[in-house]
Motif scaffolding. Structure first.
Motif, PDB file in Angstrom:
ATOM      1  N   LEU A  81       3.193   6.715   4.057  1.00  0.00           N
ATOM      2  CA  LEU A  81       1.834   6.201   4.263  1.00  0.00           C
ATOM      3  C   LEU A  81       1.063   7.249   5.052  1.00  0.00           C
ATOM      4  N   ARG A  82      -0.111   7.619   4.521  1.00  0.00           N
ATOM      5  CA  ARG A  82      -0.935   8.610   5.235  1.00  0.00           C
ATOM      6  C   ARG A  82      -1.400   8.015   6.554  1.00  0.00           C
TER       7      ARG A  82
ATOM      8  N   LEU B  40      -5.084   7.099   6.610  1.00  0.00           N
ATOM      9  CA  LEU B  40      -5.351   5.865   5.850  1.00  0.00           C
ATOM     10  C   LEU B  40      -4.884   4.662   6.665  1.00  0.00           C
ATOM     11  N   TYR B  41      -3.720   4.810   7.283  1.00  0.00           N
ATOM     12  CA  TYR B  41      -3.186   3.717   8.096  1.00  0.00           C
ATOM     13  C   TYR B  41      -4.186   3.323   9.188  1.00  0.00           C
TER      14      TYR B  41
ATOM     15  N   GLN C  35      -3.539   7.736  -2.175  1.00  0.00           N
ATOM     16  CA  GLN C  35      -3.873   7.206  -0.853  1.00  0.00           C
ATOM     17  C   GLN C  35      -5.061   7.973  -0.266  1.00  0.00           C
TER      18      GLN C  35
ATOM     19  N   VAL D 220       0.819  -1.213   0.000  1.00  0.00           N
ATOM     20  CA  VAL D 220       0.000   0.000   0.000  1.00  0.00           C
ATOM     21  C   VAL D 220       0.855   1.266   0.000  1.00  0.00           C
TER      22      VAL D 220
END
Ligand SMILES: Nc1ncnc2c1ncn2[C@@H]1O[C@H](COP(=O)(O)OP(=O)(O)OP(=O)(O)O)[C@@H](O)[C@H]1O
Ligand SMILES: [Mg+2]
Length: 474
Positions: free
Chosen positions: A296-297, A300-301, A252, A244
């Protein structure tokens, strides 16, 4: 279940005599007086061993042999040859007879040959049983495992499968993350709907977006038609977002909105479309690092990791190594053949390796070794293992206290050293200890600490050689 023997001879007294002698064996015995009758009996109930005269009126013993080989390949055929039929005996062996007996033969000869055939059948059945067990007991939708460190993974799959919660699967490369994602899908109520995998790596952002969310014709320069997008393809099923963090940050954000709104907005379209796809994401890097490096945002995580599953590295589940090695050997082999097996030394070597590439690496190593091995057995010499990367990297120390980093570096050194040593010594512990100029007890302690071999095995070997330092055995 008791074994079954069929005796075929047109001479009734001879057939009866043979049956009488064989009645000493633990087996059911049937008698036929022609090849035709034998085939009829076999049709009704197959036999493990068929003993038949070669010369018979009608269909002869050789023709019966061909028939049995073709229809009941597991059965062993033993032929009786008379004086002047030696050529037939040679022919019979070539056509796959188990053995032959030259008439007149005595009771012992008859018993010995038949017993050998029965034993071989029992061995084959035992191997088949073990392999079936291997399949049945440890196979969870294609995930083979017996090490207890994989248990939490299987339990987590069972727990999340009935829900539609998003899942984040974390694990080193080659540990089986995709397999876990597929197992979740297969175990879920969505199992008969599509499973779709998406990987953004190496795709330019616009293309990745069109691939995932769909697009209207002309939305970007090369969009020559409407595209549905993988999200909608996975409608009702499961969408796997592989790696991802390889998705561009902008995308994202769009993924997050899609998860929240449960609708996709195709590129170049103003009308959102409802979608019901269960999303599973994977990553092979630690989330902490991805978040810190803004790959990684964070939002979002959190959204993805409603449920997190960590797949342990292969070196953390040593008991899976023999099981998986056996599985990959077996997969290489066609059903009618017996798979090659690993020599004890080869197995020890596999167990002591560090497996930076995890299960995928194990699969490659085993497959290559099986090609190299000339006989039935795969030996240490047939195997090529890559050297582990021992270099210390500054980022390795980032979140690890000094003592822990040192311990892990030493362990990696020991692992690598001992692995090489055992390889050189072809798995022989005494020879390895001699080479390294250490006592067997010291090597034994290291092997034990690293969990590199079954304890019983080492202790047994030490005992056998009357260890010079018995106090250190504990
Ligand atoms: N427990 C297992 N039982 C049987 N096969 C396995 C197991 N784990 C992994 N494999 C096999 O190993 C290979 C790698 O697995 P998979 O692709 O799922 O790993 P991955 O973690 O997604 O790897 P990557 O990070 O490189 O994408 C596949 O061929 C898979 O079938
Ligand atoms: Mg993968």
């Amino acid at each position: 279940m008791s074994a079954r023997i069929l005796v075929v001879d047109d001479k009734r007294d001879l057939a009866r005599g043979v049956a009488l002698v064989l009645s000493k064996l633990q087996a059911e015995i049937a008698v036929a007086h022609s090849a035709e009758e034998a085939l009829e009996l076999l049709e009704r109930e197959p036999a493990d061993v068929v003993l038949s005269d070669i010369r018979m009126p009608g269909r002869d013993g050789l023709s019966l042999l061909d028939c049995v080989r073709e229809r009941w390949p597991q059965a062993h055929v033993i032929l009786f040859t008379g004086y002047g039929t030696i050529d037939s005996a040679v022919d019979a062996m070539r056509r796959g007879a188990f053995d032959y007996l030259t008439k007149p033969f005595n009771n012992d000869e008859l018993l010995v040959v038949t017993e050998r055939a029965l034993n071989e059948i029992r061995d084959q059945q035992e191997i088949a049983r073990l392999r079936a067990e291997l399949r049945g007991t440890y196979d969870f939708h294609g995930i083979y495992s017996r090490d207890r460190h994989m248990q939490p993974v299987i339990e987590a799959i069972r727990r999340v499968a009935p829900t539609s919660a998003t899942v984040l699967i974390w694990g080193e490369s080659g540990t089986g993350k995709e397999l876990v994602a597929r197992a979740i899908h297969a175990e879920s109520p969505r199992a008969n709907r599509p499973f779709v995998a998406f990987n953004a790596a190496a795709l330019p952002e616009t293309l990745a977006e069109a691939e995932l969310f769909g697009c209207k014709k002309g939305a970007y320069t090369s969009a020559d038609r409407d595209r549905k997008g993988l999200f909608l393809e996975a409608d009702g099923g499961t969408l796997l977002i592989d790696e991802v963090a390889s998705m561009p940050i902008g995308l994202q954000g769009k993924l997050l909105r899609t998860l929240q709104e449960r609708e996709v907005l195709p590129l170049g379209s103003g009308t959102p479309i409802q979608v019901d796809a269960r999303v599973i994401a994977t990553t092979n890097e630690e989330a902490r690092r991805l978040l810190r490096e803004n790959r990684l945002r964070r939002d979002l995580y959190y959204r993805l990791s409603v449920m997190r599953i960590a797949v342990p590295a292969l070196r953390q589940r040593i008991e899976d190594i023999p099981l998986l090695a056996e599985l990959f050997l077996e997969r290489l082999t066609s059903p009618e053949k017996v798979a090659k097996r690993l020599s004890p030394g080869a197995l020890r070597l596999l167990i002591s390796h560090d497996w930076p590439g995890n299960v995928r690496e194990l699969q490659n190593v085993v497959e290559r070794a099986a090609l190299m091995a000339r006989g039935e057995e795969v030996s240490p010499a047939d195997m090529t293992l890559e050297d582990d990367d021992l270099d210390w990297q500054p980022e390795d120390a980032e979140s690890v206290p000094y003592e822990e980093a040192k311990r892990s570096a030493i362990e990696r050194f020991q692992r690598r050293y001992v692995e090489h040593l055992m390889h050189e010594a072809e798995g022989n512990i005494s020879a390895a200890a001699r080479k390294a100029n250490m006592t067997r007890a010291a090597l034994h302690r290291i092997l034990k600490r690293l969990g590199l071999a079954a304890e019983g095995e080492i202790d047994a070997e030490l005992e056998e050689g009357r260890e010079e330092e018995p106090s250190s055995l504990v």
